[in-house]
Design a protein around this motif. Sequence first.
Motif, mmCIF file in Angstrom:
data_model
loop_
_atom_site.group_PDB
_atom_site.id
_atom_site.type_symbol
_atom_site.label_atom_id
_atom_site.label_comp_id
_atom_site.label_asym_id
_atom_site.label_seq_id
_atom_site.Cartn_x
_atom_site.Cartn_y
_atom_site.Cartn_z
ATOM 1 N N GLU A 2 0.853 -1.182 0.000
ATOM 2 C CA GLU A 2 0.000 0.000 0.000
ATOM 3 C C GLU A 2 0.891 1.234 0.000
ATOM 4 N N ILE A 3 0.686 2.062 -0.983
ATOM 5 C CA ILE A 3 1.407 3.324 -1.075
ATOM 6 C C ILE A 3 0.375 4.417 -0.869
ATOM 7 N N ALA A 19 5.365 12.705 -17.357
ATOM 8 C CA ALA A 19 6.286 11.964 -16.491
ATOM 9 C C ALA A 19 5.656 10.671 -15.984
ATOM 10 N N LEU A 20 4.372 10.713 -15.631
ATOM 11 C CA LEU A 20 3.692 9.515 -15.139
ATOM 12 C C LEU A 20 3.545 8.453 -16.223
ATOM 13 N N ASN A 21 3.615 8.837 -17.464
ATOM 14 C CA ASN A 21 3.520 7.892 -18.574
ATOM 15 C C ASN A 21 4.877 7.520 -19.149
ATOM 16 N N CYS A 29 9.768 6.105 -9.070
ATOM 17 C CA CYS A 29 8.776 6.517 -8.061
ATOM 18 C C CYS A 29 8.159 5.344 -7.314
ATOM 19 N N ILE A 30 8.374 4.113 -7.775
ATOM 20 C CA ILE A 30 7.749 2.936 -7.170
ATOM 21 C C ILE A 30 8.779 2.220 -6.301
ATOM 22 N N PRO A 31 8.550 2.165 -4.970
ATOM 23 C CA PRO A 31 9.509 1.499 -4.087
ATOM 24 C C PRO A 31 9.740 0.040 -4.477
ATOM 25 N N SER A 47 8.366 -5.383 -12.436
ATOM 26 C CA SER A 47 8.950 -6.363 -11.530
ATOM 27 C C SER A 47 9.332 -5.592 -10.268
ATOM 28 N N VAL A 48 8.693 -5.953 -9.142
ATOM 29 C CA VAL A 48 8.879 -5.221 -7.884
ATOM 30 C C VAL A 48 9.274 -6.209 -6.794
ATOM 31 N N THR A 49 10.292 -5.870 -6.010
ATOM 32 C CA THR A 49 10.715 -6.674 -4.871
ATOM 33 C C THR A 49 10.323 -5.951 -3.597
ATOM 34 N N SER A 50 9.723 -6.698 -2.682
ATOM 35 C CA SER A 50 9.280 -6.124 -1.415
ATOM 36 C C SER A 50 9.775 -7.009 -0.281
#
Length: 59
Positions: A2-3, A19-21, A29-31, A47-50
């Motif tokens: 959750e951001i 910029a958002l596109n 900008c995405i952790p 691809s996101v690592t958490s």
Amino acid sequence: MEISGSQVIQADRSSVWSALNDADVLRLCIPGCEVLERISDDEMSASVTSKIGPVKAKF
């Protein structure tokens, strides 16, 4: 994941939308985002690592 929160950006609306596109700008900008690729005009793949405590997951 959750951001949440808000931020006032001192830029005109068209610059922010551009910029958002932009996959390279959005990736920063995405952790935990390692890869963000544009698939089509309205679709991206990420691809996101958490990591939460001792557990680390890649989505």
